[in-house]
Design a protein around this motif. Sequence first.
Motif, short mmCIF file in Angstrom:
data_model
loop_
_atom_site.label_atom_id
_atom_site.label_comp_id
_atom_site.label_asym_id
_atom_site.label_seq_id
_atom_site.Cartn_x
_atom_site.Cartn_y
_atom_site.Cartn_z
N ARG A 1 -11.67 5.24 6.93
CA ARG A 1 -11.00 6.62 6.43
C ARG A 1 -11.03 6.65 4.92
N ILE A 2 -11.31 8.00 4.32
CA ILE A 2 -11.43 8.16 2.94
C ILE A 2 -10.21 9.17 2.72
N ALA B 1 4.81 11.74 0.91
CA ALA B 1 5.47 11.83 2.29
C ALA B 1 4.10 12.06 3.07
N TRP B 2 3.23 12.92 2.82
CA TRP B 2 2.12 13.26 3.73
C TRP B 2 1.23 12.11 3.62
N LEU B 3 1.08 11.39 2.50
CA LEU B 3 0.22 10.21 2.55
C LEU B 3 0.95 9.07 3.33
N GLY C 1 1.45 -2.70 2.06
CA GLY C 1 1.49 -3.28 3.44
C GLY C 1 0.70 -2.12 4.37
N THR C 2 -0.23 -1.19 3.89
CA THR C 2 -0.91 -0.30 4.78
C THR C 2 -2.17 -0.90 4.90
N ASP C 3 -3.09 -0.14 5.59
CA ASP C 3 -4.51 -0.47 5.82
C ASP C 3 -5.42 0.02 4.61
N VAL C 4 -4.79 0.45 3.41
CA VAL C 4 -5.48 0.83 2.21
C VAL C 4 -6.38 -0.54 1.79
N HIS D 1 -0.95 4.91 11.04
CA HIS D 1 -1.83 4.17 11.90
C HIS D 1 -3.16 3.87 11.10
N ALA D 2 -3.37 2.77 11.46
CA ALA D 2 -4.73 2.04 10.92
C ALA D 2 -5.85 2.91 11.35
N ALA D 3 -7.01 2.78 10.40
CA ALA D 3 -8.29 3.37 10.65
C ALA D 3 -8.96 2.06 11.31
#
Length: 300
Positions: A126-127, A148-150, A195-198, A156-158
């Motif tokens: 995901r980009i 908030a959008w981000l 803590g996200t999938d970034v 949900h992780a890609a």
Amino acid sequence: MQIVTEHAPAEHVLVHISDTHFTGSGLPLYGVVDSDERFAAALQGLVDSGQRVEALIFTGDLADDGEPDAYRRLREAVEPAAQALGAEVVWAMGNHDSRAAFREGLLGEGPGEEPVDAVYEVNGLRIVVLDTTVPGSHYGELSDHQLAWLGRVLEHAAPHGTVIAMHHPPTPVIQPLSQLVELRGQRAFADVVRGTDVRSILAGHLHYSSSATCAGIPVSVASATCYTQDLVGEVGPDGVRGTRGRDAAQAYNLVHVFEDTIVHTVVPAGGGASVGEEVGPEEVARRLAAAGITPRAPRG
């Protein structure tokens, strides 16, 4: 004896380009730099390499003053190259860009002044594109609405994780004058991505290659294809460094996405004379096979 490599081949190969600064009608930038020619040379070298590329990611300041003609010429230069490479094109806004002209010239959309944020899915990766621009200003900022959008996007992780593309880097700057135009509200951004999938954040804006972390996430800043900054310029008696743009050291980045890491590599534009033995791809393959080198299998 067979030797298995430490890593499987990269799952994704991206190209990160920033700060092309095309001018209206192709006039020299600052009367000195032919932005079209500098970019064309870098792009042609990439195409000639035969490199497999899944996406060309541009992180802003694509036009020098938001001129519609600049976007038209840039798109005309990029689309045939992207087709030859088999790559999707991802555009992010910069502080020199105009949202209306950017939308019309690069995205084929109607004019609009809302932030140009978007999500791309590239074979499991995901980009996320973030528009950090503030119309009428050169510093960067993300609104509460954008953050908030981000946050919702990252809930949900890609499958292969997320890469964020933005113009203003969420990192310290090492040129004092750049503090006037840095990204504001970096802590709020860090709180959203932590803590996200970034897995990586790609940025531009600075006109020099740089790397850091934000919320523990690697940040890679690509240099510019038009002109770059001299980082060993004059320092005053108070320790403050001046700033000087230079028509040299233009570059872009290769981004290799592996299962457990991402490698960002600076690629200087232009060729240069060969040094030592030049080993072609067929000979490389032969020598690896002769040494018993076997690539590790990719994840199933």
